[in-house]
Design a protein around this motif. Structure first.
Motif, PDB file in Angstrom:
ATOM      1  N   GLY A 112       0.798  -1.224   0.000  1.00 48.56           N
ATOM      2  CA  GLY A 112       0.000   0.000   0.000  1.00 48.56           C
ATOM      3  C   GLY A 112       0.821   1.259   0.000  1.00 48.56           C
ATOM      4  N   GLY A 113       2.054   1.194  -0.485  1.00 49.13           N
ATOM      5  CA  GLY A 113       2.907   2.373  -0.468  1.00 49.13           C
ATOM      6  C   GLY A 113       3.125   2.869   0.949  1.00 49.13           C
ATOM      7  N   ASP A 114       3.069   4.175   1.130  1.00 53.96           N
ATOM      8  CA  ASP A 114       3.318   4.744   2.454  1.00 53.96           C
ATOM      9  C   ASP A 114       2.149   4.548   3.413  1.00 53.96           C
ATOM     10  N   THR A 115       1.013   4.048   2.921  1.00 51.68           N
ATOM     11  CA  THR A 115      -0.096   3.727   3.834  1.00 51.68           C
ATOM     12  C   THR A 115       0.138   2.414   4.555  1.00 51.68           C
ATOM     13  N   THR A 116       1.105   1.624   4.117  1.00 52.90           N
ATOM     14  CA  THR A 116       1.297   0.252   4.584  1.00 52.90           C
ATOM     15  C   THR A 116       1.593   0.185   6.075  1.00 52.90           C
ATOM     16  N   VAL A 117       0.976  -0.807   6.728  1.00 52.53           N
ATOM     17  CA  VAL A 117       1.257  -1.093   8.131  1.00 52.53           C
ATOM     18  C   VAL A 117       1.814  -2.508   8.244  1.00 52.53           C
ATOM     19  N   TYR A 118       2.665  -2.722   9.218  1.00 49.58           N
ATOM     20  CA  TYR A 118       3.257  -4.037   9.459  1.00 49.58           C
ATOM     21  C   TYR A 118       2.478  -4.689  10.593  1.00 49.58           C
ATOM     22  N   GLU A 119       1.343  -5.252  10.248  1.00 47.64           N
ATOM     23  CA  GLU A 119       0.416  -5.769  11.239  1.00 47.64           C
ATOM     24  C   GLU A 119      -0.153  -7.092  10.756  1.00 47.64           C
ATOM     25  N   THR A 120      -0.235  -8.056  11.665  1.00 45.90           N
ATOM     26  CA  THR A 120      -0.934  -9.306  11.413  1.00 45.90           C
ATOM     27  C   THR A 120      -1.918  -9.526  12.559  1.00 45.90           C
ATOM     28  N   GLY A 121      -2.688 -10.590  12.499  1.00 42.92           N
ATOM     29  CA  GLY A 121      -3.647 -10.846  13.560  1.00 42.92           C
ATOM     30  C   GLY A 121      -4.993 -10.207  13.287  1.00 42.92           C
ATOM     31  N   ALA A 129      -4.218   4.586   7.687  1.00 45.22           N
ATOM     32  CA  ALA A 129      -3.039   4.681   6.839  1.00 45.22           C
ATOM     33  C   ALA A 129      -1.843   5.137   7.657  1.00 45.22           C
ATOM     34  N   ALA A 130      -0.705   4.478   7.446  1.00 44.31           N
ATOM     35  CA  ALA A 130       0.479   4.764   8.258  1.00 44.31           C
ATOM     36  C   ALA A 130       0.973   6.190   8.080  1.00 44.31           C
ATOM     37  N   ASN A 131       0.640   6.808   6.955  1.00 41.24           N
ATOM     38  CA  ASN A 131       1.106   8.170   6.700  1.00 41.24           C
ATOM     39  C   ASN A 131       0.056   9.225   7.028  1.00 41.24           C
ATOM     40  N   MET A 132      -0.965   8.862   7.788  1.00 41.86           N
ATOM     41  CA  MET A 132      -2.000   9.827   8.149  1.00 41.86           C
ATOM     42  C   MET A 132      -1.492  10.756   9.247  1.00 41.86           C
ATOM     43  N   ALA A 133      -1.673  12.051   9.053  1.00 46.56           N
ATOM     44  CA  ALA A 133      -1.270  13.038  10.053  1.00 46.56           C
ATOM     45  C   ALA A 133      -2.140  12.894  11.298  1.00 46.56           C
ATOM     46  N   SER A 134      -1.566  13.159  12.449  1.00 48.61           N
ATOM     47  CA  SER A 134      -2.268  12.945  13.718  1.00 48.61           C
ATOM     48  C   SER A 134      -3.541  13.775  13.813  1.00 48.61           C
ATOM     49  N   GLU A 135      -3.549  14.968  13.224  1.00 42.93           N
ATOM     50  CA  GLU A 135      -4.737  15.820  13.335  1.00 42.93           C
ATOM     51  C   GLU A 135      -5.914  15.291  12.517  1.00 42.93           C
ATOM     52  N   ARG A 136      -5.679  14.299  11.659  1.00 42.47           N
ATOM     53  CA  ARG A 136      -6.766  13.714  10.867  1.00 42.47           C
ATOM     54  C   ARG A 136      -7.313  12.432  11.504  1.00 42.47           C
ATOM     55  N   GLN A 137      -6.694  11.995  12.586  1.00 41.30           N
ATOM     56  CA  GLN A 137      -7.102  10.745  13.213  1.00 41.30           C
ATOM     57  C   GLN A 137      -8.504  10.824  13.823  1.00 41.30           C
ATOM     58  N   ARG A 186     -11.909   5.083   3.036  1.00 42.85           N
ATOM     59  CA  ARG A 186     -10.879   5.410   2.051  1.00 42.85           C
ATOM     60  C   ARG A 186      -9.470   5.348   2.619  1.00 42.85           C
ATOM     61  N   THR A 187      -9.337   5.367   3.931  1.00 49.30           N
ATOM     62  CA  THR A 187      -8.003   5.517   4.513  1.00 49.30           C
ATOM     63  C   THR A 187      -7.590   4.353   5.401  1.00 49.30           C
ATOM     64  N   LEU A 188      -8.282   3.219   5.300  1.00 46.46           N
ATOM     65  CA  LEU A 188      -7.808   2.026   5.996  1.00 46.46           C
ATOM     66  C   LEU A 188      -6.508   1.547   5.354  1.00 46.46           C
ATOM     67  N   ALA A 189      -5.559   1.198   6.183  1.00 48.16           N
ATOM     68  CA  ALA A 189      -4.227   0.833   5.705  1.00 48.16           C
ATOM     69  C   ALA A 189      -4.211  -0.548   5.068  1.00 48.16           C
ATOM     70  N   VAL A 190      -3.243  -0.762   4.209  1.00 47.80           N
ATOM     71  CA  VAL A 190      -2.974  -2.072   3.619  1.00 47.80           C
ATOM     72  C   VAL A 190      -1.840  -2.733   4.405  1.00 47.80           C
ATOM     73  N   PRO A 191      -2.016  -3.964   4.876  1.00 51.08           N
ATOM     74  CA  PRO A 191      -0.909  -4.653   5.558  1.00 51.08           C
ATOM     75  C   PRO A 191       0.213  -5.014   4.585  1.00 51.08           C
ATOM     76  N   ALA A 192       1.408  -5.044   5.115  1.00 55.65           N
ATOM     77  CA  ALA A 192       2.574  -5.408   4.311  1.00 55.65           C
ATOM     78  C   ALA A 192       2.533  -6.880   3.925  1.00 55.65           C
ATOM     79  N   GLN A 193       3.173  -7.188   2.807  1.00 59.66           N
ATOM     80  CA  GLN A 193       3.373  -8.587   2.433  1.00 59.66           C
ATOM     81  C   GLN A 193       4.298  -9.250   3.449  1.00 59.66           C
ATOM     82  N   LYS A 229       3.068   4.408  -4.642  1.00 58.98           N
ATOM     83  CA  LYS A 229       3.425   3.217  -5.411  1.00 58.98           C
ATOM     84  C   LYS A 229       2.824   2.006  -4.706  1.00 58.98           C
ATOM     85  N   ILE A 230       1.864   1.366  -5.362  1.00 58.12           N
ATOM     86  CA  ILE A 230       1.084   0.316  -4.711  1.00 58.12           C
ATOM     87  C   ILE A 230       1.106  -0.969  -5.536  1.00 58.12           C
TER      88      ILE A 230
END
Length: 470
Positions: free
Chosen positions: A41-50, A58-66, A325-332, A375-376
């Motif tokens: 997911g490019g810069d949105t990618t999170v390293y999460e399983t489970g 999204a990993a690149n979301m600014a804190s004020e948008r949370q 629209r802003t849920l992150a994609v987990p890393a491969q 880049k996704i």
């Protein structure tokens, strides 16, 4: 950092054996693995399983948008109640519905499954598996006269459910060329205990499972020109693959746009998808979907109390759209392992990548810097393909025929068991594992399926391992 892998001798043997199938006589060198290739997911990618792998911003979301993200999360996951209620912010459920919240179908933002069975008996009514209805009309498919465009098997007190869905499976057996047996399950559907009279004799039915929610904004940000370029590339390759775009009306844009979402690319934007699902699945009205579908035969539905006009205000619905629209994609996972790299190469040699196109750079999406210019690697062309009679539902949708389906993105498919506790695939969940999902491919994908079947057991396992890593 770059990691290189040597090519095992068995790969060369496989290449010589399969040369006639995949069009090569010697194996090319594998591309090197670079750190960061696992960021699907490019810069949105999170390293999460489970269990929470699909539920992070999204990993690149600014804190004020949370804050907006978490407001959207609340209205996505919490249940609605029937009106009138003291819980005025969440009343207006129904009158007919299949779920009380978005999260009931997309549990933990993941993928739905068909009903569980207990000793061959269906143990529950479907919820994350919905059924589109239509009848043929002079200007295309029309809603079923008594039940509308979707079958709803639940209702608020005082209103009859439209009925129940009964599912059964007919086993189909076969074997790979090396003798390994397999069994596929062909689903059959019946509507029973009908609340409003008989169904039309020319009824068309399309079962559709709730897909994972990850990366939707990134898919919306893929440039239309890149989607259409996929179709041109497939036509130029002349390999029997001929994807085409669906074009559908969008309630928010007020015009026809290229379809990207839904199993038949029958929805163009996440805004339309979100508002349409609130309306069709939960019975919640909004600005662009101001009426519940209560047919003339459904007097109790038409007389039921409502929760306001509209039942979800614009700011709350906009928060849900932002969230979606802003849920992150987990890393491969294990992207640099030898077996996964080998499986990725075999995936390409089987020409699965003709439709499951790996990579894009997204364009700008207004108000969403998180998903713009990323880049996704979603592994989809977002095009319609004829998948043959085995998967056909016989129901047109927009420009899609009864045998056409959109290529679904593959990111996240290896995490369904972690998130949702199952491994059910395809548009109706009939496939119990990834191998079965491939074996159901037909039509334009028949040749790719045959190449997969022709691989030896070790190579088939490597290709599946690659898919499981996504």
């Amino acid at each position: 950092m770059t990691k290189l892998f040597l090519r095992p001798a068995s790969w060369l043997a496989a290449g010589l054996i399969l040369g006639g199938l995949v069009g090569f006589t010697s194996l090319p060198e594998l591309a090197p693995y670079h750190d960061g290739d696992e960021k699907l997911g490019g810069d949105t990618t999170v390293y999460e399983t489970g269990r929470n792998a699909f539920s992070l911003s999204a990993a690149n979301m600014a804190s004020e948008r949370q804050t907006r993200f978490f407001v959207g999360n609340s209205f996505f996951k919490k249940a609605w109640v029937e009106a009138p209620s003291s819980t005025t912010a969440r009343d207006g459920l129904g009158p007919h519905f299949i779920a009380r919240s978005c999260g009931a179908c997309h549990a933990l933002d993941g993928r739905g499954a068909p009903p569980q069975f207990d000793k061959q008996l269906q143990a529950e009514q479907p919820m994350a598996l919905l059924f589109r209805l239509s009848v043929p009309g002079a200007k295309g498919p029309q809603p079923e006269p008594n039940y509308g465009g979707q079958f709803n098997n639940d209702a608020i007190p005082g209103v009859k459910p439209e009925g129940k869905v009964q599912i059964s499976y007919q086993p189909q057996t076969g074997s790979f060329p090396d003798g390994e047996p397999f069994e596929l399950l062909q689903p059959q559907y019946r509507f029973t205990e009908l609340g409003y009279g008989p169904l039309h004799p020319q009824l068309q039915v399309s079962p559709r499972i709730a897909p994972q929610m990850i990366g939707l904004g990134l898919l919306e940000a893929i440039r239309e020109q890149d989607i259409l370029a996929n179709a041109r590339a497939q036509a130029a390759a002349n390999l029997g693959v001929s994807g085409r775009a669906n074009y559908v009306p969008d309630a928010y844009a007020g015009k026809t746009l290229i379809g990207r979402f839904g199993w038949k690319a029958n929805v163009a934007t996440i805004a339309h998808q979100s508002a349409g699902a609130f309306n069709g699945d939960i019975g919640i009205t909004s600005r662009h979907f101001p009426q519940e579908e209560c047919l003339p035969a459904q007097r109790d539905c038409r007389q039921a109390a409502r929760g306001g006009k509209p039942e979800i205000p614009k700011d709350k619905l906009d928060a849900v759209i932002f969230y979606s629209r802003t849920l992150a994609v987990p890393a491969q996972r294990e992207a640099d392992s030898a077996e996964v790299r080998r499986g990725k190469w075999l995936f390409s040699q089987a020409q699965c990548s003709s439709c499951h196109v790996a990579s894009y750079t997204t364009g700008p999406l207004r108000g969403l810097p998180e998903v713009s210019a990323q880049k996704i690697s979603p592994y989809t062309d977002l095009l319609l393909h004829n998948m043959g009679p085995g998967l056909a539902d016989g129901r047109p949708d927009g420009l899609a025929s009864g045998q056409e389906w959109k290529t679904p993105p593959l990111w996240g498919i290896g995490l369904f068991a972690d998130v949702n506790g199952h491994t059910r695939y395809l548009h109706d969940g009939r496939a119990r594992n990834l191998s079965e999902a491939i074996l159901w491919h037909g039509g334009e994908a028949e040749a790719a399926k045959q190449r997969f079947m022709a691989f030896n057991k070790t190579d088939r396992a490597a290709l599946l391992r690659f898919l499981e890593s996504l």
